[in-house]
Design an enzyme around this catalytic site. Structure first.
Site, PDB file in Angstrom:
ATOM      1  CD  GLU C  48      -3.230  -0.989  -0.061  1.00 45.86           C
ATOM      2  OE1 GLU C  48      -3.245   0.448  -0.277  1.00 45.86           O
ATOM      3  OE2 GLU C  48      -3.598  -1.984  -0.616  1.00 45.86           O
ATOM      4  CG  ASN C  52      -0.750   5.201  -0.949  1.00 41.67           C
ATOM      5  OD1 ASN C  52      -1.488   4.770  -1.686  1.00 41.67           O
ATOM      6  ND2 ASN C  52      -0.981   5.470   0.276  1.00 41.67           N
ATOM      7  NE  ARG C 106      -5.317   3.760  -5.792  1.00 37.93           N
ATOM      8  CZ  ARG C 106      -4.646   2.485  -5.716  1.00 37.93           C
ATOM      9  NH1 ARG C 106      -4.660   1.915  -6.702  1.00 37.93           N
ATOM     10  NH2 ARG C 106      -4.117   2.083  -4.695  1.00 37.93           N
TER      11      ARG C 106
END
Ligand code: ADP
Ligand code: ADP
Ligand code: MG
Ligand code: MG
Lengths: 77, 146, 146
Positions: C48, C52, C106
Protein backbone atom coordinates in the site's frame (compact mmCIF):
# COMPACT_ATOMS: atom_id res chain seq x y z
CA UNK A 1 5.02 -28.11 -30.28
CA UNK A 2 4.05 -29.16 -26.77
CA UNK A 3 6.60 -31.98 -27.01
CA UNK A 4 9.36 -29.61 -28.10
CA UNK A 5 8.61 -27.17 -25.32
CA UNK A 6 8.64 -29.94 -22.77
CA UNK A 7 11.95 -31.16 -24.15
CA UNK A 8 13.46 -27.68 -24.00
CA UNK A 9 12.28 -27.19 -20.47
CA UNK A 10 13.72 -30.46 -19.32
CA UNK A 11 16.96 -29.52 -20.98
CA UNK A 12 17.98 -26.63 -18.72
CA UNK A 13 15.28 -24.30 -19.97
CA UNK A 14 13.08 -24.52 -16.92
CA UNK A 15 11.86 -21.05 -16.05
CA UNK A 16 12.27 -19.90 -12.48
CA UNK A 17 8.71 -18.62 -12.54
CA UNK A 18 7.42 -22.18 -12.96
CA UNK A 19 9.60 -23.60 -10.21
CA UNK A 20 8.58 -20.84 -7.82
CA UNK A 21 4.90 -21.50 -8.51
CA UNK A 22 5.37 -25.18 -7.74
CA UNK A 23 7.29 -24.31 -4.61
CA UNK A 24 4.59 -21.95 -3.43
CA UNK A 25 1.96 -24.68 -3.77
CA UNK A 26 4.16 -26.98 -1.71
CA UNK A 27 4.64 -24.26 0.92
CA UNK A 28 0.90 -23.89 1.38
CA UNK A 29 0.44 -27.66 1.59
CA UNK A 30 3.23 -27.97 4.15
CA UNK A 31 1.77 -25.13 6.14
CA UNK A 32 -1.56 -26.94 6.42
CA UNK A 33 0.10 -30.15 7.53
CA UNK A 34 2.22 -28.38 10.15
CA UNK A 35 -0.69 -26.31 11.37
CA UNK A 36 -2.73 -29.41 12.10
CA UNK A 37 0.23 -31.05 13.83
CA UNK A 38 1.18 -28.02 15.95
CA UNK A 39 -2.34 -26.65 16.46
CA UNK A 40 -1.02 -23.19 15.59
CA UNK A 41 0.36 -21.48 12.48
CA UNK A 42 3.93 -22.62 11.80
CA UNK A 43 6.70 -20.01 11.65
CA UNK A 44 8.83 -19.55 8.56
CA UNK A 45 11.69 -21.38 10.23
CA UNK A 46 9.49 -24.37 10.92
CA UNK A 47 8.36 -24.41 7.28
CA UNK A 48 11.95 -24.03 6.21
CA UNK A 49 13.14 -26.95 8.35
CA UNK A 50 10.33 -29.16 7.10
CA UNK A 51 10.90 -28.34 3.43
CA UNK A 52 14.67 -27.92 3.33
CA UNK A 53 14.26 -24.52 1.67
CA UNK A 54 15.67 -21.33 3.23
CA UNK A 55 13.17 -18.89 4.78
CA UNK A 56 14.30 -16.24 2.29
CA UNK A 57 13.62 -18.56 -0.65
CA UNK A 58 10.21 -19.23 0.80
CA UNK A 59 9.38 -15.51 0.78
CA UNK A 60 10.46 -15.31 -2.86
CA UNK A 61 8.34 -18.30 -3.84
CA UNK A 62 5.32 -16.93 -2.00
CA UNK A 63 5.56 -13.73 -3.98
CA UNK A 64 6.00 -15.22 -7.43
CA UNK A 65 3.65 -18.03 -6.70
CA UNK A 66 0.00 -18.78 -6.92
CA UNK A 67 -2.19 -16.38 -4.94
CA UNK A 68 -3.57 -18.08 -1.85
CA UNK A 69 -7.17 -17.70 -3.06
CA UNK A 70 -6.58 -19.66 -6.26
CA UNK A 71 -4.72 -22.40 -4.40
CA UNK A 72 -7.74 -24.45 -3.57
CA UNK A 73 -8.75 -24.77 -7.21
CA UNK A 74 -5.16 -25.48 -8.27
CA UNK A 75 -4.65 -28.28 -5.79
CA UNK A 76 -8.06 -29.82 -6.25
CA UNK A 77 -8.20 -29.58 -10.02
CA UNK B 1 10.15 -1.26 -19.99
CA UNK B 2 12.31 0.66 -22.40
CA UNK B 3 14.14 2.79 -19.92
CA UNK B 4 16.46 1.12 -17.51
CA UNK B 5 15.17 -0.19 -14.28
CA UNK B 6 17.41 -0.34 -11.23
CA UNK B 7 17.55 -1.22 -7.57
CA UNK B 8 20.14 -0.72 -4.86
CA UNK B 9 20.22 -2.40 -1.52
CA UNK B 10 22.49 -1.77 1.44
CA UNK B 11 22.72 -3.88 4.57
CA UNK B 12 24.88 -4.71 7.58
CA UNK B 13 27.81 -6.99 6.72
CA UNK B 14 26.66 -10.07 8.57
CA UNK B 15 26.53 -13.58 7.30
CA UNK B 16 22.83 -13.81 8.20
CA UNK B 17 22.20 -11.14 5.52
CA UNK B 18 23.77 -13.14 2.73
CA UNK B 19 20.60 -15.07 1.94
CA UNK B 20 18.74 -11.77 2.01
CA UNK B 21 21.09 -10.27 -0.60
CA UNK B 22 20.70 -13.31 -2.84
CA UNK B 23 16.94 -13.23 -2.68
CA UNK B 24 16.78 -9.44 -3.21
CA UNK B 25 18.76 -9.81 -6.44
CA UNK B 26 16.69 -12.85 -7.46
CA UNK B 27 13.43 -11.02 -6.84
CA UNK B 28 14.56 -8.13 -9.03
CA UNK B 29 15.89 -10.33 -11.81
CA UNK B 30 12.78 -12.50 -12.04
CA UNK B 31 11.49 -9.59 -14.16
CA UNK B 32 13.70 -10.93 -16.97
CA UNK B 33 12.04 -14.36 -16.66
CA UNK B 34 15.32 -16.25 -16.23
CA UNK B 35 15.72 -19.99 -16.34
CA UNK B 36 16.45 -21.83 -13.12
CA UNK B 37 20.02 -22.36 -14.22
CA UNK B 38 20.59 -18.69 -15.07
CA UNK B 39 19.24 -17.57 -11.72
CA UNK B 40 21.34 -20.15 -9.86
CA UNK B 41 24.42 -18.78 -11.60
CA UNK B 42 23.63 -15.22 -10.53
CA UNK B 43 22.86 -16.28 -6.96
CA UNK B 44 26.15 -18.14 -6.67
CA UNK B 45 28.11 -15.16 -8.02
CA UNK B 46 26.34 -12.72 -5.67
CA UNK B 47 26.93 -15.03 -2.72
CA UNK B 48 30.62 -15.24 -3.43
CA UNK B 49 30.97 -11.47 -3.77
CA UNK B 50 28.94 -10.75 -0.63
CA UNK B 51 30.82 -13.38 1.38
CA UNK B 52 34.09 -11.81 0.28
CA UNK B 53 32.90 -8.39 1.43
CA UNK B 54 31.92 -9.83 4.82
CA UNK B 55 34.95 -11.96 5.59
CA UNK B 56 37.75 -10.25 3.65
CA UNK B 57 36.52 -6.66 3.21
CA UNK B 58 35.25 -6.15 6.74
CA UNK B 59 36.88 -9.19 8.36
CA UNK B 60 33.60 -9.96 10.13
CA UNK B 61 33.33 -6.52 11.74
CA UNK B 62 30.08 -4.60 11.19
CA UNK B 63 30.30 -2.60 7.99
CA UNK B 64 27.86 -1.76 5.20
CA UNK B 65 27.56 -3.68 1.94
CA UNK B 66 25.94 -2.16 -1.15
CA UNK B 67 24.45 -4.33 -3.89
CA UNK B 68 23.01 -2.72 -7.00
CA UNK B 69 21.33 -4.20 -10.04
CA UNK B 70 20.50 -2.43 -13.30
CA UNK B 71 18.42 -4.03 -16.05
CA UNK B 72 19.03 -3.05 -19.65
CA UNK B 73 16.98 -5.12 -22.05
CA UNK B 74 17.85 -8.74 -21.18
CA UNK B 75 21.15 -7.77 -19.51
CA UNK B 76 21.59 -7.40 -15.76
CA UNK B 77 24.54 -5.51 -14.35
CA UNK B 78 25.25 -6.24 -10.69
CA UNK B 79 27.69 -4.48 -8.37
CA UNK B 80 28.73 -5.53 -4.89
CA UNK B 81 30.58 -2.80 -3.00
CA UNK B 82 32.24 -2.64 0.40
CA UNK B 83 34.17 0.12 2.15
CA UNK B 84 36.48 -2.34 3.81
CA UNK B 85 40.17 -3.04 3.59
CA UNK B 86 40.58 -3.42 -0.16
CA UNK B 87 42.81 -5.83 -2.08
CA UNK B 88 46.57 -5.13 -2.30
CA UNK B 89 47.16 -7.28 -5.41
CA UNK B 90 44.03 -7.87 -7.51
CA UNK B 91 45.75 -9.94 -10.16
CA UNK B 92 47.00 -12.38 -7.55
CA UNK B 93 43.66 -12.34 -5.69
CA UNK B 94 41.81 -13.33 -8.85
CA UNK B 95 43.97 -16.36 -9.54
CA UNK B 96 42.17 -19.66 -9.12
CA UNK B 97 42.88 -21.26 -5.72
CA UNK B 98 44.54 -18.13 -4.29
CA UNK B 99 43.25 -17.26 -0.84
CA UNK B 100 44.71 -14.94 1.78
CA UNK B 101 42.91 -16.90 4.50
CA UNK B 102 43.89 -20.56 4.10
CA UNK B 103 43.37 -20.96 7.86
CA UNK B 104 39.61 -20.46 7.30
CA UNK B 105 39.57 -23.28 4.77
CA UNK B 106 38.52 -20.89 2.02
CA UNK B 107 38.70 -22.47 -1.40
CA UNK B 108 40.20 -19.49 -3.21
CA UNK B 109 37.63 -20.09 -5.97
CA UNK B 110 35.28 -17.14 -5.36
CA UNK B 111 36.47 -14.91 -8.18
CA UNK B 112 36.77 -17.89 -10.50
CA UNK B 113 33.14 -18.80 -9.85
CA UNK B 114 32.00 -15.21 -10.49
CA UNK B 115 33.93 -15.31 -13.76
CA UNK B 116 32.51 -18.68 -14.75
CA UNK B 117 28.88 -18.01 -13.91
CA UNK B 118 28.63 -14.46 -15.22
CA UNK B 119 29.39 -13.01 -18.68
CA UNK B 120 31.81 -10.40 -17.36
CA UNK B 121 33.59 -9.54 -14.12
CA UNK B 122 35.42 -6.36 -13.17
CA UNK B 123 37.07 -5.68 -9.82
CA UNK B 124 37.93 -2.13 -8.70
CA UNK B 125 39.68 -1.80 -5.38
CA UNK B 126 41.70 0.69 -3.38
CA UNK B 127 43.80 -0.74 -0.60
CA UNK B 128 42.45 0.59 2.69
CA UNK B 129 39.31 2.01 1.07
CA UNK B 130 37.24 -0.84 -0.28
CA UNK B 131 36.26 -2.96 -3.24
CA UNK B 132 33.61 -2.85 -5.97
CA UNK B 133 32.89 -5.97 -8.00
CA UNK B 134 30.83 -5.47 -11.18
CA UNK B 135 29.35 -8.44 -13.01
CA UNK B 136 27.02 -8.63 -15.99
CA UNK B 137 24.92 -11.38 -17.46
CA UNK B 138 22.59 -11.49 -20.44
CA UNK B 139 19.55 -13.73 -20.10
CA UNK B 140 17.91 -15.70 -22.89
CA UNK B 141 14.68 -14.19 -24.08
CA UNK B 142 11.61 -16.23 -23.19
CA UNK B 143 10.83 -18.78 -25.92
CA UNK B 144 7.35 -17.23 -25.97
CA UNK B 145 8.85 -13.86 -26.94
CA UNK B 146 10.85 -15.21 -29.87
CA UNK C 1 22.15 -10.48 17.12
CA UNK C 2 22.33 -7.89 19.88
CA UNK C 3 23.14 -4.85 17.80
CA UNK C 4 20.57 -3.68 15.35
CA UNK C 5 20.52 -5.04 11.88
CA UNK C 6 19.23 -2.97 9.00
CA UNK C 7 18.72 -2.90 5.26
CA UNK C 8 17.80 -0.13 2.85
CA UNK C 9 16.64 -0.57 -0.69
CA UNK C 10 15.98 1.99 -3.39
CA UNK C 11 14.38 1.37 -6.77
CA UNK C 12 12.66 3.00 -9.73
CA UNK C 13 9.03 3.89 -9.00
CA UNK C 14 7.39 1.38 -11.29
CA UNK C 15 4.58 -0.96 -10.50
CA UNK C 16 6.67 -3.97 -11.61
CA UNK C 17 9.00 -3.21 -8.68
CA UNK C 18 6.27 -3.49 -6.10
CA UNK C 19 6.72 -7.26 -5.83
CA UNK C 20 10.45 -6.71 -5.48
CA UNK C 21 9.91 -4.34 -2.54
CA UNK C 22 7.61 -6.85 -0.87
CA UNK C 23 10.12 -9.68 -1.23
CA UNK C 24 13.03 -7.52 -0.04
CA UNK C 25 11.20 -6.63 3.17
CA UNK C 26 9.86 -10.17 3.69
CA UNK C 27 13.23 -11.77 3.10
CA UNK C 28 14.84 -9.44 5.63
CA UNK C 29 12.28 -9.95 8.37
CA UNK C 30 12.56 -13.74 8.08
CA UNK C 31 15.25 -13.16 10.72
CA UNK C 32 12.44 -12.50 13.21
CA UNK C 33 10.88 -15.85 12.27
CA UNK C 34 7.35 -14.61 11.47
CA UNK C 35 4.37 -16.77 10.61
CA UNK C 36 2.98 -16.56 7.07
CA UNK C 37 0.07 -14.51 8.43
CA UNK C 38 2.39 -11.95 10.00
CA UNK C 39 4.36 -11.83 6.77
CA UNK C 40 1.18 -11.23 4.76
CA UNK C 41 0.30 -8.30 7.02
CA UNK C 42 3.66 -6.66 6.48
CA UNK C 43 3.57 -7.28 2.74
CA UNK C 44 0.13 -5.75 2.44
CA UNK C 45 1.22 -2.65 4.35
CA UNK C 46 4.41 -2.28 2.30
CA UNK C 47 2.44 -2.73 -0.93
CA UNK C 48 0.00 0.00 0.00
CA UNK C 49 2.78 2.44 0.92
CA UNK C 50 4.80 1.67 -2.23
CA UNK C 51 1.73 1.91 -4.47
CA UNK C 52 0.95 5.30 -2.94
CA UNK C 53 4.49 6.49 -3.66
CA UNK C 54 4.17 5.33 -7.29
CA UNK C 55 0.74 6.62 -8.15
CA UNK C 56 0.28 9.58 -5.80
CA UNK C 57 3.85 10.64 -4.94
CA UNK C 58 5.29 10.38 -8.43
CA UNK C 59 2.00 10.14 -10.37
CA UNK C 60 3.47 7.31 -12.45
CA UNK C 61 6.52 9.30 -13.56
CA UNK C 62 9.92 7.71 -12.96
CA UNK C 63 11.15 8.62 -9.50
CA UNK C 64 13.07 6.80 -6.77
CA UNK C 65 11.46 5.01 -3.83
CA UNK C 66 13.42 4.21 -0.66
CA UNK C 67 12.39 1.39 1.64
CA UNK C 68 14.29 0.74 4.85
CA UNK C 69 13.89 -1.89 7.53
CA UNK C 70 15.54 -1.94 10.96
CA UNK C 71 15.32 -4.87 13.35
CA UNK C 72 15.42 -4.24 17.07
CA UNK C 73 14.76 -7.34 19.12
CA UNK C 74 11.47 -8.73 17.78
CA UNK C 75 10.38 -5.35 16.36
CA UNK C 76 10.71 -4.34 12.73
CA UNK C 77 10.57 -0.68 11.79
CA UNK C 78 9.85 -0.05 8.11
CA UNK C 79 9.97 3.25 6.26
CA UNK C 80 8.78 3.95 2.73
CA UNK C 81 9.99 7.28 1.37
CA UNK C 82 9.39 9.16 -1.86
CA UNK C 83 10.59 12.55 -3.07
CA UNK C 84 7.37 13.19 -4.92
CA UNK C 85 4.59 15.72 -4.56
CA UNK C 86 3.75 15.30 -0.88
CA UNK C 87 0.35 15.43 0.81
CA UNK C 88 -1.34 18.81 1.37
CA UNK C 89 -3.65 17.60 4.17
CA UNK C 90 -2.42 14.45 5.95
CA UNK C 91 -5.31 14.26 8.38
CA UNK C 92 -7.79 14.19 5.52
CA UNK C 93 -5.63 11.79 3.49
CA UNK C 94 -5.57 9.29 6.34
CA UNK C 95 -9.33 9.16 6.74
CA UNK C 96 -10.84 5.84 5.72
CA UNK C 97 -12.30 5.97 2.18
CA UNK C 98 -10.68 9.31 1.33
CA UNK C 99 -8.93 9.28 -2.04
CA UNK C 100 -7.76 12.17 -4.18
CA UNK C 101 -8.03 9.96 -7.27
CA UNK C 102 -11.58 8.56 -7.35
CA UNK C 103 -11.27 8.43 -11.16
CA UNK C 104 -8.67 5.64 -10.77
CA UNK C 105 -11.09 3.59 -8.70
CA UNK C 106 -8.80 3.78 -5.71
CA UNK C 107 -10.43 2.50 -2.55
CA UNK C 108 -9.09 5.19 -0.24
CA UNK C 109 -8.25 2.42 2.23
CA UNK C 110 -4.45 2.33 1.91
CA UNK C 111 -3.58 4.18 5.11
CA UNK C 112 -6.34 2.34 6.97
CA UNK C 113 -4.82 -1.00 5.92
CA UNK C 114 -1.34 0.09 7.01
CA UNK C 115 -2.82 1.08 10.36
CA UNK C 116 -4.73 -2.18 10.71
CA UNK C 117 -1.94 -4.56 9.74
CA UNK C 118 0.92 -2.85 11.56
CA UNK C 119 1.30 -1.84 15.23
CA UNK C 120 2.06 1.81 14.50
CA UNK C 121 1.94 4.20 11.55
CA UNK C 122 3.47 7.65 11.21
CA UNK C 123 3.29 9.86 8.10
CA UNK C 124 5.70 12.75 7.57
CA UNK C 125 5.18 14.81 4.45
CA UNK C 126 6.13 18.16 2.97
CA UNK C 127 3.95 19.38 0.14
CA UNK C 128 6.06 19.53 -3.00
CA UNK C 129 8.95 17.62 -1.40
CA UNK C 130 7.79 14.12 -0.61
CA UNK C 131 6.46 11.70 1.95
CA UNK C 132 7.91 9.27 4.49
CA UNK C 133 5.71 6.59 5.99
CA UNK C 134 7.07 4.78 9.07
CA UNK C 135 5.44 1.61 10.33
CA UNK C 136 6.45 -0.77 13.11
CA UNK C 137 5.41 -4.26 14.00
CA UNK C 138 6.48 -6.55 16.83
CA UNK C 139 6.55 -10.25 16.05
CA UNK C 140 5.86 -13.02 18.50
CA UNK C 141 8.98 -14.83 19.57
CA UNK C 142 9.39 -18.21 17.93
CA UNK C 143 7.27 -20.74 19.82
CA UNK C 144 10.34 -22.98 19.87
CA UNK C 145 12.24 -20.34 21.90
CA UNK C 146 9.58 -20.01 24.56
N1 ADP D 1 35.85 -7.64 -0.89
C1 ADP D 1 37.13 -7.99 -0.63
N2 ADP D 1 37.90 -7.25 0.20
C2 ADP D 1 39.18 -7.58 0.48
N3 ADP D 1 39.80 -8.66 -0.05
C3 ADP D 1 39.11 -9.43 -0.90
C4 ADP D 1 37.76 -9.15 -1.24
N4 ADP D 1 37.33 -10.10 -2.11
C5 ADP D 1 38.36 -10.92 -2.31
N5 ADP D 1 39.44 -10.54 -1.59
C6 ADP D 1 40.77 -11.19 -1.59
O1 ADP D 1 40.84 -12.04 -2.72
C7 ADP D 1 41.14 -13.37 -2.32
C8 ADP D 1 40.49 -14.37 -3.26
O2 ADP D 1 39.08 -14.31 -3.15
P1 ADP D 1 38.23 -15.60 -3.53
O3 ADP D 1 38.60 -16.01 -4.91
O4 ADP D 1 36.80 -15.33 -3.27
O5 ADP D 1 38.79 -16.72 -2.53
P2 ADP D 1 38.48 -16.94 -0.96
O6 ADP D 1 37.35 -16.06 -0.56
O7 ADP D 1 38.15 -18.39 -0.86
O8 ADP D 1 39.75 -16.57 -0.24
C9 ADP D 1 40.68 -13.46 -0.88
O9 ADP D 1 41.35 -14.47 -0.16
C10 ADP D 1 41.01 -12.06 -0.36
O10 ADP D 1 42.36 -11.94 -0.03
N1 ADP E 1 3.13 8.97 -1.06
C1 ADP E 1 2.12 9.82 -1.28
N2 ADP E 1 2.34 10.97 -1.97
C2 ADP E 1 1.32 11.84 -2.18
N3 ADP E 1 0.06 11.63 -1.78
C3 ADP E 1 -0.22 10.51 -1.10
C4 ADP E 1 0.78 9.56 -0.82
N4 ADP E 1 0.21 8.54 -0.12
C5 ADP E 1 -1.07 8.86 0.02
N5 ADP E 1 -1.36 10.05 -0.56
C6 ADP E 1 -2.67 10.73 -0.55
O1 ADP E 1 -3.48 10.13 0.44
C7 ADP E 1 -4.69 9.65 -0.13
C8 ADP E 1 -5.17 8.43 0.61
O2 ADP E 1 -4.27 7.34 0.41
P1 ADP E 1 -4.83 5.86 0.54
O3 ADP E 1 -5.48 5.72 1.88
O4 ADP E 1 -3.74 4.91 0.23
O5 ADP E 1 -5.98 5.78 -0.57
P2 ADP E 1 -5.86 5.64 -2.17
O6 ADP E 1 -4.44 5.31 -2.51
O7 ADP E 1 -6.80 4.55 -2.50
O8 ADP E 1 -6.26 6.97 -2.74
C9 ADP E 1 -4.36 9.43 -1.60
O9 ADP E 1 -5.54 9.47 -2.41
C10 ADP E 1 -3.41 10.58 -1.88
O10 ADP E 1 -4.10 11.78 -2.11
MG1 MG F 1 35.59 -15.84 -1.60
MG1 MG G 1 -3.30 3.88 -1.59
Amino acid sequence: IGEIKRFLRDDGMIKVSRTLKELSIKIHQTREVLESQLHRPPTLQELSDEMGVSPEEITLALESGVPVESLYTTIHE
Amino acid sequence: MNRQNYMKVEFTSRSENEAFARVAVSAFITQLDPTLEELEDVKTAVSEAVTNAIIHGYENEDGVIYVACTLNGQTASITVEDHGKGIPDVKLAMEPLYTSKPELERSGMGFTMMQTFMDSLDVQTTFGKGTTVTMTKTFQSSPADL
